[in-house]
Design an enzyme around this catalytic site. Structure first.
Site, PDB file in Angstrom:
ATOM      1  N   HIS A  69       4.025  -4.977  -4.013  1.00  0.00           N
ATOM      2  CA  HIS A  69       3.737  -5.645  -5.414  1.00  0.00           C
ATOM      3  C   HIS A  69       2.398  -6.495  -5.102  1.00  0.00           C
ATOM      4  CE1 HIS A  69       5.782  -8.288  -2.486  1.00  0.00           C
ATOM      5  NE2 HIS A  69       5.338  -9.264  -2.938  1.00  0.00           N
ATOM      6  N   HIS A  73       1.318  -9.416  -4.483  1.00  0.00           N
ATOM      7  CA  HIS A  73       1.054 -10.570  -3.645  1.00  0.00           C
ATOM      8  C   HIS A  73       0.083 -10.244  -2.635  1.00  0.00           C
ATOM      9  CE1 HIS A  73       4.506 -13.123  -5.374  1.00  0.00           C
ATOM     10  NE2 HIS A  73       3.624 -13.572  -6.040  1.00  0.00           N
ATOM     11  N   ASP A  90      -0.207 -11.032   0.397  1.00  0.00           N
ATOM     12  CA  ASP A  90       0.251 -10.691   1.672  1.00  0.00           C
ATOM     13  C   ASP A  90       1.166  -9.354   1.648  1.00  0.00           C
ATOM     14  OD1 ASP A  90       2.380 -11.636  -0.208  1.00  0.00           O
ATOM     15  OD2 ASP A  90       3.617 -12.506   1.623  1.00  0.00           O
ATOM     16  N   HIS A  91       0.964  -8.649   0.390  1.00  0.00           N
ATOM     17  CA  HIS A  91       1.212  -7.387   0.597  1.00  0.00           C
ATOM     18  C   HIS A  91       0.079  -6.283  -0.103  1.00  0.00           C
ATOM     19  CE1 HIS A  91       5.728  -7.969   0.845  1.00  0.00           C
ATOM     20  NE2 HIS A  91       5.285  -9.142   0.745  1.00  0.00           N
ATOM     21  N   HIS A 134      11.424  -9.912  -8.270  1.00  0.00           N
ATOM     22  CA  HIS A 134      10.409 -10.921  -7.692  1.00  0.00           C
ATOM     23  C   HIS A 134       9.332 -11.093  -8.557  1.00  0.00           C
ATOM     24  CE1 HIS A 134       8.508 -12.501  -4.227  1.00  0.00           C
ATOM     25  NE2 HIS A 134       7.629 -11.799  -4.279  1.00  0.00           N
ATOM     26  N   ASP A 176       9.344  -7.218  -1.346  1.00  0.00           N
ATOM     27  CA  ASP A 176      10.140  -8.770  -1.624  1.00  0.00           C
ATOM     28  C   ASP A 176      10.829  -8.300  -2.957  1.00  0.00           C
ATOM     29  OD1 ASP A 176       8.809  -9.398   0.419  1.00  0.00           O
ATOM     30  OD2 ASP A 176       7.300 -10.894  -0.957  1.00  0.00           O
ATOM     31  N   GLU A 234      13.153  -7.306   3.478  1.00  0.00           N
ATOM     32  CA  GLU A 234      12.601  -8.396   3.697  1.00  0.00           C
ATOM     33  C   GLU A 234      13.600  -9.353   4.036  1.00  0.00           C
ATOM     34  OE1 GLU A 234      12.113 -11.482   1.515  1.00  0.00           O
ATOM     35  OE2 GLU A 234      12.771 -10.705  -0.573  1.00  0.00           O
ATOM     36  N   HIS A 241       9.544  -9.310   7.386  1.00  0.00           N
ATOM     37  CA  HIS A 241       9.266 -10.371   6.662  1.00  0.00           C
ATOM     38  C   HIS A 241      10.103 -11.595   6.524  1.00  0.00           C
ATOM     39  CE1 HIS A 241       7.801 -12.228   2.668  1.00  0.00           C
ATOM     40  NE2 HIS A 241       6.747 -11.553   2.914  1.00  0.00           N
TER      41      HIS A 241
END
Lengths: 611, 973
Positions: free
Chosen positions: A68, A70, A72-73, A157, A178, A203, A414
């Protein structure tokens, strides 16, 4: 034995910088390519040198999948593909592909323009990188190459978040990214079918939390806002631009609609407007309510929510303002906060976690006097509320997903190590499956037991079916005779032995087992044989037993001959001979009236040898 | 598909009488039908052609008599046919044909079974079994046949094609013997289970089939057996439970049903808990397992599970309460739920302190071993269900909660918080449903203040349905403190302010709130009425709806709280008198000191209620008895008596609302009789026609009026039995006879007379047919006499007929009316528009304006089809508008609410004028239950319907007309 190896480059016992390497069935796959928010040095990005020191990544990786948008991904994506160098396929869902570049660009701007970093990826790099992206649809099976296939599942999410099912042959891995198991105002709950993967990589952000119902929180939130508006106060909601902001917008919008409220709601412009546009487009990725009603009205076409202008903050009368950023540390939200802090009718609602040191954190902890730059102090008179809206699965949700997918092994990423430990114990206890929680750079190896498909010749199958009843009983395994042929470059074949011999050009060899048994019997050879014959005849009903004139007894394919031993005519030697196909066979010689010596029991010998 | 085919056939069926009107013609063409098919099939050169012919054939209906012939031809062709698809079609046609009404398929059973033995194609085999299933269900009375069919099913159960196995299981399910276990022929019924396989164990073998469709079919077959009354063995339970974890959703869904059935059959038997040596009741075990399914992956299964939970009432309370259980934790520390926090906050006496950061901070550390993450058993099933993604699941969960809560007060108390939470759902349907549910269980619960607060927040909802549902809920709610009352009143007034159209509903709500909590209202009275111990406060405005609302609350509380009136100020008493008159349904009679005049008349219904109803009933009966003494219509004083009784009854209806329907009904009936009597009593009957024109006119009018009244009697009242309907029809017949006589007297045209005579005779016949069972009750009546003379009537000349009628009419006695148990008059009240507005509704002529209409309907059956809105313009134009079915809501039994919009339009007027809006009740005599055309089978011809009876349609106005000022302005260029 075949193995699946999983190595987290980031997100191993840690939150942030998600990046996981999986090698399965000879394929190497990278799952997510995120960055760490907490660092500004090299630790920000995953260590790609782990994969290769100097070669190109493309040679080592078969594909990269982003779950996705975000950061951090997906934050390290341009760095990896353009600066480190990767030209292989990158997979992500349509909404992720649409929104991801906006966030990357924003991130780049902040790092390069504001912080003045050099040696960072450029806008062009983001564009080039996005060109390599192949979009995925939900539940669409995509063949990466002949053997590797991936399939995306809905993850909740954020808009476009997906779980991926990666499959090579009969080995498979599911990576959740996530996900959220409870639906919210704009997204549905994660769902996966019973795909029984070898490893489920999940996660575990909220591994030790069980959350209260969303409805209570929503109701509280709405009540707070409503009361404040009725008092004539102004409500400030600091948010990050994407994800939760849209959820809160929908929540307020529908509430305004339901309650017929008139006070204006503003949304600070910029990033959000662009993102809202995509939310409008990707209706299929939202929850049931929005999907069902968008024909009449798209819920993201807000009626009550308007774009915010700096000057509106001074307008009289009640209003609600969503402003970025979420922790009140800078930007518009802080400006508005300063303006409104003095009036006790006003309210600020913090919808998420605040990092230590930010104003958000301070006011949440009850600080009423804030020191601003330039020695000024700010009296905080407005009400401060905290509402947690988070879209990760809690411990129960994770367990629920495990129940849905029924994996053979579990792997947690995660999340914090301590929390994972707890969940790991629980998973092992409840499901009795192995659970792993590798740290960054640590490789987990799981041996799999893949089933190997074998083609069977139809003739053989039909022949075997004809032998034993009409319908194969699914509950019982059945043995059948056949020859397994393994040829080069051709899959396995199970054929009848005749056919195998023919194909391989070999002659058939007969293999017979023989054994001698000594019996004590005073009768003549022929008599003994006849006695054995009659005995067998009486014991083995339903078998063809022949007494041939040449002095042999044939039971099916077993040949029995009798001869006297040279020394003692009372000792008869029984010669038994059978072919290798005869496997289970019980000979009942016990009833035969033999004068066997006590102690030496040849009768038993016969029986045992024939088993 | 088959259904569609059947429908198509049915439609064709209905068309036929129109195409070929004389029935005889149809009969002639029948033999040719099978012959035609035969020729067609012989003509067919290849399978495609044959299939085409069959498809064409399938579109036409076949009469019962010729079915067998057709079947023979089809079978003949079947044996010859090599193509699978044609055989399949033939097989399906066989099934279709054997459903023909009036055809007994037992003659084709043998052939159908024979075809099975030679069939190679699995698909055709499956279709043939389907046909056998149809035949079997058509012949439920023949055990021998069933036995044979079941044997056939056994034989084919081992087929490799799933479809065949499916059909076999279906056959077993539908036809398997309920009473006796089935075995081979040599073993009779009743032998023990050894060696003999009963249907259940055979079916249950297929629970483990490799094909999920067969597993589903096996479960369904088992359920079918259960529905047919076979007691399912308890052994099945374990197998069914195993299927709950099947990979396929339809299997799981069926398994949920199966487990439920078993839990209802053996609730008290004990089952062991695996991996421990404890044992629990089966119903508890099943409850736990089904609860588990509420978090299934498929939403269909979740809906099924949630629905099922609601009907498991025998479950132990301990398990039941677990469904609402949720243990929260954060970082492994125990956390209290928001519900618990709210409760504590309330208990500590602290109100809405505002939310603190870390208010929900975790408390004690949890032992990791005690945290149970995966809810085993019933844990939190409803918590899951209510938070589900799909609103279907949420609604199912809410309904299940309701059912369970109604049977368990303690559970009701517990689920309150959750229901209140559902008021905030995103889907209106769910919100509405949860409000309704809360109302249903509200007898068990008392709302806390914080809960009430949440409930009241919904009062601002923009949806009228939600608000009204909430008002309804508040009517039934118990609250605990006077603050609650105050809060409720405040919110209701806010609501009233925001949505003034809610006026009636809010007042009604306050009425109940007041009468339910008199002691809680008492301390609030000075504040509510803003009285002051020393000072006179200004008199509030009497027309203020908010003030009226407060007064309604106070007066209703005062009814059972005699000390309250002492707190009233002078103007309050005056207002009471005013409101008691204007809003008597909201303001109860009060015993006020020194104000005796207020009640007098009203003491009738304020007295002991049941007694007065009884006495009124008695009075009604006596009046009727008195009337029944009138034997001869011409008896002196009969008219006066009727007159008097009618008046009495009307008054009674006004006084005693419970009996209003019955009294009105009787009164109308008697009025009809009176009119008839008057019309017949004219002395001028013997005079020459030209001399009594005027009399004729009144008599004609009377006949017309009687006819109208009879339609009112028949369709406006609900709860009529066929006896009363017969009586009404009888009066109508009399009126028609009167009309006929009058026609004969006035008109000269003989043709016309002959026509009307024939029509009358038809009427008589149809009366006889319709009320054959009622005829014994109609002794000595008009019809009775007519029927005696019937042979003569049908042969004689019109003039003679008229003469006979005339005498019979005059001689026949009054038919006594028997009252049915419950009789209600359909009424309608238009709430909106009120007709009080002086502001005309202005709009441009030629365009339309929408007028909101809000009305309550009482005792109307099937309002969607019968209620219409009539708009009458001043120029005499009238429009009848049929509201959409969705505009009707059903807030209570026998009560409907019509909220709709009608569009008005007219050419330009010079000044505003009033239009009238009223509601009409449409009726058509063909739709009476006695001659329902929908009951006609498709073999029965439609011509048997009496055409004369089918034709009568009309409307009855049943509400007061409301006047609305409108003003169409000329369009501006």
């Amino acid at each position: 034995m075949p193995e699946i190896k999983v190595t987290p480059l980031g997100a191993g016992q840690d939150v942030g910088r998600s990046c996981i390497l999986v090698s399965i069935g000879g394929k190497n796959i990278m799952l997510d390519c995120g960055m760490h928010m907490g660092y500004n040095d090299d630790r920000r990005f995953p260590d790609f040198s782990y994969i290769t020191q100097n070669g190109r990544l493309t040679d080592f990786l078969d594909c990269l999948i982003i779950s996705h948008f975000h950061l951090d991904h997906c934050g390290a994506l341009p760095y990896m593909s353009e600066m480190v160098g990767y030209d292989g396929p990158i997979y992500m869902t349509h909404p992720t592909k649409a929104i991801c570049p906006i966030l990357l660009e924003d991130f780049r701007k902040i790092t390069v323009d504001k912080k003045g970093e050099t040696n960072f990826f450029t806008s062009q790099m983001i564009k080039d990188c996005m060109k390599k992206v192949i979009p995925l649809n939900l539940h669409q099976t995509v063949q990466v190459d002949d053997e590797l296939e991936i399939k995306a599942y809905y993850a909740g999410h954020v808009l476009g978040a997906a779980m991926v099912h990666i499959k090579v042959g009969s080995e498979s891995v599911v990576y959740t990214g996530d996900y959220n198991m409870t639906p919210d105002r704009h997204l549905g709950a994660a769902w996966i079918d019973k795909c029984r993967p070898d490893i489920l990589i999940s996660e575990s952000t909220y591994a030790t939390t069980i959350r209260d119902s969303k409805r209570c929180r929503e109701r509280d939130f709405l009540k707070k806002v409503h009361e404040s508006i009725e008092r004539g106060g102004k409500v400030l909601i600091p948010v990050f631009a994407l994800g939760r902001a849209q959820e809160l917008c929908i929540l307020l919008e529908t509430f305004w609609e339901r309650m017929n409220l008139k006070a204006p709601i503003y949304f600070s412009t910029g990033l959000t407007e662009k993102a809202n546009h995509y939310y409008k487009l990707f209706i299929t990725w939202t929850n049931q309510k929005i999907r069902k009603t968008f024909v009449q009205r798209n819920m993201f076409e807000f009626k009550h929510i308007k774009a915010f202008d700096r000057s509106y903050a001074d307008n009289p009368g009640p209003m609600v303002v969503f402003a970025t950023p979420g922790m009140l540390h800078a930007g518009q939200s802080l400006q508005i906060f300063k303006k409104w802090a003095g009036n006790e009718k006003n309210m600020v609602i913090m919808p998420g976690y605040c990092v230590q040191g930010t104003i958000g954190h301070k006011i949440l902890n009850g600080q009423r006097k804030l020191e601003m730059e330039g020695r000024a102090t700010l009296d905080v008179k407005l009400q401060v509320e905290y509402m947690s809206f988070s879209a990760h699965a809690d411990a129960k949700g994770i367990m629920q997903l495990i129940r849905m997918a029924e994996p053979r092994n579990m792997l947690l990423v995660h999340g914090e190590a301590v929390k994972m430990e707890f969940l790991k114990g629980k998973i092992e206890q409840e499901f009795s499956i192995d659970c792993y929680m590798p740290a960054n750079g640590e490789t987990t190896t799981v041996t799999t037991n893949p089933s190997v498909p074998v083609d069977i010749s139809l003739n053989l199958l039909k022949r075997e079916m004809a032998l034993g009843g009409p319908l194969p009983d699914p509950k019982k395994p059945r043995t059948m005779h056949g020859t397994l042929i393994m040829k080069e470059n051709v899959s396995f074949m199970l054929v009848s032995s005749e056919q195998a011999l023919k194909e391989l050009g070999l002659n058939e060899h007969q293999l017979r087992f023989t054994c001698h048994v000594q019996l004590q019997d005073p009768h003549s050879d022929a008599d003994t044989l006849h006695r054995i014959y009659t005995h067998l005849k009486s014991v083995l009903k339903g078998y063809t037993i022949q007494h041939l004139p040449d002095g042999t007894v044939i039971v099916e394919s077993i040949v029995i001959k009798v001869s006297s031993s040279a020394e003692d005519s009372n000792t008869k030697v029984l010669l038994l001979s059978w072919s290798y196909q005869v496997k289970t066979w019980t000979l009942f010689l016990e009833g035969l009236p033999m004068q066997s010596k006590p102690g030496s029991s040849p009768n038993h010998l016969v029986i045992e040898s024939l088993f | 598909m088959a259904q569609l085919e059947k429908k198509r056939l049915y439609v064709r069926r209905l068309d036929i009488p129109h195409e070929e009107t004389p029935a005889k013609k149809l009969r002639l063409s029948k033999p040719s039908k099978s012959a035609a098919l035969h020729i067609d099939l012989c003509k067919a050169t290849n399978s495609t052609d044959a299939l085409q012919y069959l498809l064409q054939f399938a579109r036409k209906p076949v009469e019962a008599e010729s079915v067998e012939g057709v079947v023979r031809i089809l079978l003949e062709h079947y044996y010859k046919e090599t193509d699978n698809s044609v055989r399949l079609k033939i097989a399906s046609l066989l099934g279709l044909l054997s459903k023909t009404q009036g055809f007994s398929p037992d003659c084709i059973v043998d052939d159908a079974i024979n075809t099975l033995s030679n069939e190679k194609s699995h698909q055709v085999l499956a279709q043939l079994l389907e046909t056998l299933l149809i035949i079997g269900t058509q012949l439920p009375e023949s055990p021998a046949l069933r036995l044979r069919l079941v044997e056939v099913a056994y034989k084919h159960l081992s087929d490799t094609y799933f479809g065949v196995r499916n059909k076999c299981l279906q056959l077993l399910g539908c036809l398997g013997m309920v009473d006796a276990p089935l075995g081979k022929e040599n073993e009779g019924a009743g032998t023990s289970l050894g060696g003999l396989r009963d249907v259940q164990s055979i079916i249950s073998d297929y629970f483990g089939d490799q094909d999920p469709r067969v597993r589903t079919a096996a479960l369904k077959a088992m359920l079918q057996l259960h529905e047919r009354g076979m007691k399912i063995h308890q052994i099945i339970y374990d197998q069914a439970c195993r299927l709950l974890t099947d990979d396929y959703e339809q299997v799981r869904s069926a398994a949920v049903q199966m487990v439920w059935v078993l839990s209802q059959l053996y609730p008290e038997s004990i089952v062991p808990i695996p991996s421990s040596n404890e044992e629990i009741r089966l119903v508890d075990d099943a409850f736990g397992k089904i609860s588990h399914m509420v978090s299934d992956g498929s939403w269909m299964v979740r809906v099924q599970a949630a629905k099922t939970l609601g009907s498991m009432l025998q479950v132990s309370p301990h398990f039941l309460e677990q469904t609402l259980d949720k243990k929260l934790m954060s970082d492994l520390r125990r956390k209290r739920t928001a519900h618990e926090r709210a409760k504590e906050l309330f208990a500590s006496g602290e109100f809405s302190s505002g939310r603190k950061w870390a208010d929900d901070a975790p408390k004690e550390k949890l032992d990791t071993n005690t945290v149970n993450l995966i809810a085993s058993g019933a844990c939190g099933a409803f918590v899951h269900g209510l938070e589900d993604e799909m609103f279907e699941v949420r609604i199912a969960a809410v309904e299940a909660l309701c059912q369970l809560a109604r049977s368990s007060p303690s559970f009701a108390e517990k689920c309150l918080d959750f229901l209140v939470d559902m008021f905030n759902d995103e889907i209106e349907e769910v919100r509405l449903q949860s409000i309704h549910v809360l109302r249903e269980i509200s007898t068990h619960i008392t709302l806390r203040e914080d809960q009430l607060d949440t409930v009241l927040a919904v009062l601002e909802d923009s949806s009228r349905d939600i608000r009204e549902a909430l008002h309804e809920l508040l009517c039934y709610t118990n609250v605990s403190t006077k603050e609650c009352i105050q809060l409720a009143l405040l919110e209701l007034l806010k609501n009233l302010n925001k949505y003034p159209t809610d006026r009636n509903s809010v007042w009604k709500c306050l009425k109940f709130l007041g009468s339910r909590h008199p002691t809680l209202v008492l301390p609030l009275v000075p504040e509510l009425l803003s009285t002051h111990p020393y000072f006179d406060t200004p008199e509030p405005d009497m027309d203020d709806p908010a003030y009226i609302a407060v007064l309604v609350l106070v007066f209703n509380a005062a009814k059972s709280c005699p000390t309250m009136p002492a707190l009233f100020s002078d103007h309050t008493f005056r207002h009471y008198a005013y409101l008691r008159d204007s809003l008597s349904h909201l303001v109860p009679p009060l015993r006020l000191p020194g104000r005796k005049q207020v009640y007098g008349l009203d003491s009738v219904d304020s007295g002991p209620g049941s007694g007065s109803v009884e006495s009124a009933q008695l009075f009604l009966q006596q009046s009727l008895n008195r009337v029944s003494t009138i034997q001869n219509l011409e008896a002196p004083g009969a008219q006066d008596l009727l007159d008097l009784t009618t008046r009495d009854l009307l008054r009674l209806g006004e006084l005693q609302t419970e009996l209003a329907g019955a009294a009105d009904f009787c009164a109308t009936y008697l009025r009809c009789q009176l009119l008839l009597m008057k019309a017949l009593q004219e002395k001028l009957w013997n005079m020459a026609v030209p001399l009594c024109l005027k009399q004729n006119v009144t008599a004609t009018a009377a006949a017309q009026q009687i006819l109208e009244e009879t339609y009112k009697l028949e369709f406006l009242y609900s709860g009529l039995e066929s006896r009363q309907v017969a009586t009404i029809h009888h009066v109508r017949l009399q009126a028609k006879a009167l009309q006929l006589v009058l026609t004969a007297r006035t008109r000269q045209g003989l043709d016309l007379l002959i026509g009307s005579c024939e029509k009358f005779l038809q009427d008589v016949e149809s009366f006889q047919r319709l009320f054959l069972t009622e005829l014994p009750h109609l002794q000595d009546s008009f019809v009775d006499k007519l029927l005696e003379l019937m042979p003569r009537l049908s042969s004689c000349k019109p003039v003679e007929l008229v003469k006979i009628l005339q005498t019979t009419l005059r001689q026949s006695g009054l038919l006594q009316l028997r009252l049915p148990e419950q009789i209600h008059r359909a009424t309608a009240t238009i709430i909106e528009p009120t007709g009080e507005s002086d502001n005309p509704l202005r709009f441009t002529s030629g365009l339309v304006v929408a007028l909101d209409i809000d009305a309550t309907l009482e005792h109307v059956q099937d309002p969607q089809n019968t209620v219409k809105v009539q708009v009458l313009y001043p120029d005499g134009q009238s429009h009848v508008i049929h509201p959409k079915p969705g505009d009707f809501r059903k807030p209570g039994p026998h009560r409907h609410r019509l909220i709709t919009q009608v569009y008005l339009s007219h050419t330009a007027w010079t000044e505003p004028s009033q239009i009238e809006v009223r509601l009409l009740l449409a009726y058509s005599s063909s739709s009476t239950s006695l001659t329902s055309p929908s009951k006609l089978g498709w073999s029965e011809s439609l011509e048997s319907l009496p055409p004369a009876e089918a034709a009568v349609e009309g409307t009855i106005p049943f509400s007061k007309a409301v006047k609305v000022f409108i003003m169409p302005k000329p369009a501006r260029r």
